[in-house]
Design a protein around this motif. Structure first.
Motif, PDB file in Angstrom:
ATOM      1  N   VAL A  85      39.356  19.585  40.954  1.00 42.52           N
ATOM      2  CA  VAL A  85      39.040  18.887  39.566  1.00 42.52           C
ATOM      3  C   VAL A  85      40.086  19.558  38.479  1.00 42.52           C
ATOM      4  CG1 VAL A  85      37.321  18.930  38.008  1.00 42.52           C
ATOM      5  CG2 VAL A  85      36.516  19.156  40.206  1.00 42.52           C
ATOM      6  N   PRO A  86      40.736  18.726  37.960  1.00 43.29           N
ATOM      7  CA  PRO A  86      42.131  19.160  37.086  1.00 43.29           C
ATOM      8  C   PRO A  86      41.501  19.443  35.869  1.00 43.29           C
ATOM      9  CG  PRO A  86      41.781  16.726  37.174  1.00 43.29           C
ATOM     10  CD  PRO A  86      40.887  17.284  38.075  1.00 43.29           C
ATOM     11  N   ARG A  87      42.520  20.110  35.000  1.00 43.85           N
ATOM     12  CA  ARG A  87      42.480  20.776  33.681  1.00 43.85           C
ATOM     13  C   ARG A  87      43.387  19.728  32.800  1.00 43.85           C
ATOM     14  NH1 ARG A  87      42.057  27.095  33.112  1.00 43.85           N
ATOM     15  NH2 ARG A  87      42.798  26.570  31.069  1.00 43.85           N
ATOM     16  N   HIS A  88      42.949  19.433  31.605  1.00 45.75           N
ATOM     17  CA  HIS A  88      43.613  18.779  30.732  1.00 45.75           C
ATOM     18  C   HIS A  88      44.795  19.441  30.393  1.00 45.75           C
ATOM     19  CE1 HIS A  88      40.462  15.825  30.619  1.00 45.75           C
ATOM     20  NE2 HIS A  88      39.974  16.362  29.964  1.00 45.75           N
ATOM     21  N   ASP A  89      44.792  20.891  30.350  1.00 41.80           N
ATOM     22  CA  ASP A  89      45.939  21.596  29.631  1.00 41.80           C
ATOM     23  C   ASP A  89      46.812  21.885  30.748  1.00 41.80           C
ATOM     24  OD1 ASP A  89      44.189  23.369  31.164  1.00 41.80           O
ATOM     25  OD2 ASP A  89      44.321  24.769  29.748  1.00 41.80           O
ATOM     26  N   ASP A 207      28.972   9.540  15.990  1.00 40.06           N
ATOM     27  CA  ASP A 207      29.625  10.904  15.814  1.00 40.06           C
ATOM     28  C   ASP A 207      30.416  11.445  17.223  1.00 40.06           C
ATOM     29  OD1 ASP A 207      27.444  10.842  17.440  1.00 40.06           O
ATOM     30  OD2 ASP A 207      26.790  13.077  16.642  1.00 40.06           O
ATOM     31  N   ARG A 208      30.613  10.541  17.905  1.00 40.08           N
ATOM     32  CA  ARG A 208      31.356  10.829  19.261  1.00 40.08           C
ATOM     33  C   ARG A 208      32.851  11.127  19.050  1.00 40.08           C
ATOM     34  NH1 ARG A 208      33.559   7.441  22.053  1.00 40.08           N
ATOM     35  NH2 ARG A 208      34.578   8.029  23.842  1.00 40.08           N
ATOM     36  N   PRO A 209      33.658  12.051  19.540  1.00 38.10           N
ATOM     37  CA  PRO A 209      34.842  12.217  19.169  1.00 38.10           C
ATOM     38  C   PRO A 209      35.581  10.982  19.675  1.00 38.10           C
ATOM     39  CG  PRO A 209      34.029  14.198  20.020  1.00 38.10           C
ATOM     40  CD  PRO A 209      32.966  13.280  20.205  1.00 38.10           C
ATOM     41  N   GLY A 210      36.634  10.259  18.988  1.00 38.41           N
ATOM     42  CA  GLY A 210      37.117   9.171  19.558  1.00 38.41           C
ATOM     43  C   GLY A 210      36.480   7.851  19.477  1.00 38.41           C
ATOM     44  N   ARG A 315      24.580  15.929  28.080  1.00 36.89           N
ATOM     45  CA  ARG A 315      25.660  15.681  28.935  1.00 36.89           C
ATOM     46  C   ARG A 315      26.842  17.079  28.356  1.00 36.89           C
ATOM     47  NH1 ARG A 315      25.509  11.070  32.178  1.00 36.89           N
ATOM     48  NH2 ARG A 315      23.817   9.664  31.163  1.00 36.89           N
ATOM     49  N   ASP A 316      27.368  17.437  29.368  1.00 41.44           N
ATOM     50  CA  ASP A 316      28.525  18.422  29.141  1.00 41.44           C
ATOM     51  C   ASP A 316      27.921  19.813  28.612  1.00 41.44           C
ATOM     52  OD1 ASP A 316      30.463  16.629  30.019  1.00 41.44           O
ATOM     53  OD2 ASP A 316      30.568  15.672  28.227  1.00 41.44           O
ATOM     54  N   HIS A 317      26.835  20.326  29.128  1.00 38.27           N
ATOM     55  CA  HIS A 317      26.136  21.520  28.820  1.00 38.27           C
ATOM     56  C   HIS A 317      27.005  22.549  28.394  1.00 38.27           C
ATOM     57  CE1 HIS A 317      23.583  24.855  28.872  1.00 38.27           C
ATOM     58  NE2 HIS A 317      22.548  24.088  28.289  1.00 38.27           N
ATOM     59  N   VAL A 321      33.846  23.812  29.515  1.00 33.42           N
ATOM     60  CA  VAL A 321      34.224  23.067  30.725  1.00 33.42           C
ATOM     61  C   VAL A 321      34.590  21.751  30.348  1.00 33.42           C
ATOM     62  CG1 VAL A 321      33.562  22.385  32.777  1.00 33.42           C
ATOM     63  CG2 VAL A 321      33.144  24.648  32.260  1.00 33.42           C
ATOM     64  N   ALA A 322      33.797  21.110  29.502  1.00 34.43           N
ATOM     65  CA  ALA A 322      34.057  19.666  29.155  1.00 34.43           C
ATOM     66  C   ALA A 322      35.415  19.446  28.533  1.00 34.43           C
ATOM     67  CB  ALA A 322      32.794  19.122  28.237  1.00 34.43           C
ATOM     68  N   GLN A 323      35.737  20.682  27.549  1.00 35.55           N
ATOM     69  CA  GLN A 323      37.090  20.243  26.932  1.00 35.55           C
ATOM     70  C   GLN A 323      38.343  20.498  27.747  1.00 35.55           C
ATOM     71  OE1 GLN A 323      37.328  23.171  23.672  1.00 35.55           O
ATOM     72  NE2 GLN A 323      39.388  22.229  22.959  1.00 35.55           N
ATOM     73  N   LEU A 324      38.186  21.428  28.896  1.00 34.61           N
ATOM     74  CA  LEU A 324      39.015  21.715  29.667  1.00 34.61           C
ATOM     75  C   LEU A 324      39.210  20.806  30.864  1.00 34.61           C
ATOM     76  CD1 LEU A 324      38.913  25.672  30.398  1.00 34.61           C
ATOM     77  CD2 LEU A 324      40.708  24.241  29.348  1.00 34.61           C
ATOM     78  N   ARG A 325      38.016  19.808  31.325  1.00 34.89           N
ATOM     79  CA  ARG A 325      38.003  19.233  32.419  1.00 34.89           C
ATOM     80  C   ARG A 325      37.567  18.023  32.388  1.00 34.89           C
ATOM     81  NH1 ARG A 325      39.925  22.977  36.569  1.00 34.89           N
ATOM     82  NH2 ARG A 325      39.573  25.095  36.036  1.00 34.89           N
TER      83      ARG A 325
END
Length: 477
Positions: A85-89, A207-210, A315-317, A321-325
Motif C-alpha cells: 500500500v503506497p504512501r503519497h509522500d 466541505d470535502r477537500p477538493g 470513513r478514514d478513522h 493514515v488517510a493523509q499518507l495513504r
C-alpha cells in the motif's frame, strides 16, 4: 478449476451441521449452482475490463487492493508498506510483489474464522487450482504457480468474467467519469453485461477537500457552467442522462447519515455559494448532503435509476493514515445509524412513487428488524440491500435472514451484492451467499414452514431473479 493434488474444499462448507437440515440444504444449493451471477454493486474498475491485459502479479491482484485482508494484517502490526500500500509522500517505496505475497502467506492463520479466509480459499483452489495452503514454506512456490497462470490468456479479465458465469456486472463511477471505458466495452459487445453506476458523493459533500475542483470537472463534463445550486442540479441531471445512455441501472450514495431533510432553494443556494467561496460550515454541509439525497430520490423517480443508500460508515478513522495513504486501506468504521425519522421526508414524498426503487443497506445490524424490515415491509419503493461490508459473513448473513424475513418477506430484498474490488473473489462471495440462503431455507423446510419446491424457487429468486428485477433497466417518466 480442480486443485492439482492435495488441497480441496469441502462440498458442504458453510452449510448447516444439523444432520436433518444439511441434506435439504444440499438439494436447495444444487438448484442454484448453475445460475449466472448478477453483480449489481461492486468496485471492479471498468478500465481493468476494457484493457483486458494480464494481471501484473499475485500480490497486486489478491493482496494489496483487498481492504478486508489488509486491515486484518495491519491490526497485527504488519505495516502497510509490507502489503504494497503506497504512501503519497514516498511513491514506490513499498515491498516487492513477492515479498508482499510472502507476508500474506506467512500470516495465513490470522484469517481463521473470517469470510476473507473463505473467499481466498475459493479463489486459490477453485479459480487458480492451487494445491497447498499459503504458509511461509509454500509462499514462493504458490507465487510462482499463480504468476504462471496469470500469464495465460484464460486468466485475463474478460476470460475470467465469462468463466465466473457473470451475466451482468455494475461498476461504480464518479459523476465526473468520462465513461470512455464503458463506451469501449460497449463497442466490443459488452455494453449490456458491464454497466456503470452513478456515484455523485464527491460533489454532494460540499466541505470535502477538493470539492471545488470536482465541481469544476463536473461543469466541464456536463457542459453546464456551475455558479450556484440550480446549476449544480442541472449538471447532475445531465450527467445522469449520460449514465443512463451508457447502460447504468443505479446510483450509489455513501453518506454518513441517512438524513433526507429537504432545504428551500434559497438555503441550498446560500450553502453552495459559501462552498464555492471556501467558507462553508460543517453543519451547513451536512444539511446540504441530506437535502441532496432527497433530490437524488426526486431524480430517480424521473429517470428510473435505482437509488442505493449506504450510510453509517465513518470513513478514514485514522486521519494521518488517510493523509499518507489515501482512502480504502481499512480505516472505515461503522457508526450507529438511524433510518426511520431520517428517511421520512424522502419516503413521504416518493415512497409510493411507481418509478422509484430505494435500496437500503446498513452496517448497523440493530436496525435490521427494528427499522429497515418494517420500512421495506410497507413502502413499495423500498428494498433491503444484502448484508454489506462488516456483515457479509456467514453468521452475519444468517442473522440478516432471521431478522428481516418475518417482516419483509423475501420479495422485498434485492438479492446478494458483492461490493468488492477483488475481482477474483466475486464467484466466492456469491457462492457463500447461496450456501447461507440454502441453509436458512432448509431449516424452514425441516420445520415444515416451507415446502421443498417453494424453498428451491425462493433460493433461485434470491440468487438470480430478484436482483435482475430489483436492478431493472431504468424506465424514465
Amino acid at each position: 478449476m480442480v486443485s492439482e493434488t492435495g488441497w480441496t474444499l469441502h462440498p458442504d462448507r458453510a452449510l448447516p451441521s444439523d444432520p436433518v437440515v444439511r441434506p435439504i440444504a444440499r438439494e436447495i444449493l444444487a438448484a442454484t449452482a448453475t445460475l449466472p451471477i448478477v453483480s449489481m454493486h461492486g468496485h471492479v474498475e471498468a478500465e481493468v475490463l476494457a484493457r483486458d491485459e494480464p494481471f501484473a502479479d499475485p500480490a497486486s491482484l489478491l493482496v494489496t487492493p483487498d481492504h478486508y485482508l489488509v486491515r486484518m494484517l495491519v491490526s497485527q502490526g504488519v505495516p502497510h508498506d509490507a502489503l504494497g500500500v503506497p504512501r503519497h509522500d514516498r511513491p514506490g517505496v513499498v515491498a516487492a510483489p513477492r515479498e508482499v505475497w510472502r507476508t500474506f502467506a506467512t500470516h495465513w492463520p490470522l484469517f481463521r474464522g473470517t469470510p476473507t479466509r473463505y473467499w481466498m480459499e475459493h479463489v486459490l483452489v477453485e479459480v487458480f487450482g492451487l494445491d497447498e495452503k499459503p504458509s511461509a514454506q509454500s509462499a514462493d512456490r504458490l507465487f510462482d504457480l499463480l504468476s504462471e497462470r496469470l500469464d495465460k490468456p484464460d486468466f485475463r479479465p474478460l476470460a475470467l468474467f465469462d468463466r465466473f458465469g457473470i451475466e451482468v456486472l455494475a461498476t461504480t463511477d464518479a459523476a465526473t467519469a468520462t465513461l470512455d471505458d464503458h463506451a469501449d466495452l460497449a463497442g466490443r459487445g459488452w455494453g449490456s453485461r458491464i454497466v456503470p453506476t452513478f456515484r455523485p458523493d464527491a460533489v454532494l459533500h460540499v466541505d470535502r477537500p477538493g470539492w471545488r475542483d470536482d465541481v469544476a470537472l463536473l461543469a466541464e463534463r456536463s457542459g453546464f457552467a456551475i455558479h450556484g445550486y440550480r446549476d449544480l442540479v442541472h449538471a447532475l441531471e445531465e450527467r445522469r442522462r449520460t449514465f443512463v445512455a451508457a447502460g447504468a441501472r443505479a446510483t450509489d450514495h455513501g453518506h454518513l447519515s441517512a438524513d433526507t431533510t429537504p432545504l428551500t432553494d434559497a438555503e441550498a443556494e446560500r450553502i453552495v455559494a459559501a462552498a464555492l467561496r471556501g467558507d462553508v460550515t460543517a453543519a451547513a454541509a451536512q444539511a446540504f448532503s441530506g437535502h441532496m439525497l432527497f433530490e437524488m430520490a426526486r431524480m430517480s423517480a424521473q429517470d428510473g435509476l435505482v437509488m442505493q443508500l449506504h450510510p453509517g460508515v465513518l470513513r478514514d478513522h485514522d486521519r494521518a493514515v488517510a493523509q499518507l495513504r489515501g482512502p480504502d486501506v481499512g480505516y472505515d468504521i461503522p457508526v450507529v445509524t438511524e433510518y426511520v425519522r431520517a428517511l421520512r421526508p424522502l419516503l413521504e414524498a416518493f415512497g409510493h412513487h411507481p418509478n422509484l426503487r430505494l435500496v437500503l443497506f446498513t452496517v448497523d445490524e440493530d436496525t435490521f428488524s427494528r427499522e429497515l424490515a418494517p420500512l421495506a415491509g410497507v413502502y413499495p419503493a423500498v428494498r433491503l440491500g444484502a448484508p454489506w461490508w462488516f456483515l457479509d459473513t456467514p453468521d452475519g448473513m444468517r442473522r440478516f435472514r432471521e431478522a428481516v424475513t418475518d417482516t419483509a418477506g423475501f420479495a422485498n430484498m434485492t438479492g446478494f451484492v458483492d461490493d468488492t474490488r477483488a475481482f477474483c473473489s466475486i464467484p466466492a462471495r456469491h457462492d457463500l451467499a447461496r450456501r447461507v440462503d440454502a441453509g436458512f431455507l432448509a431449516r424452514l423446510v425441516a420445520e415444515h414452514r416451507l415446502d421443498l419446491d417453494e424453498a428451491i424457487e425462493t433460493a433461485q429468486d434470491l440468487a438470480y431473479r430478484i436482483p435482475k428485477q430489483a436492478y431493472a433497466v431504468p424506465r424514465s417518466l
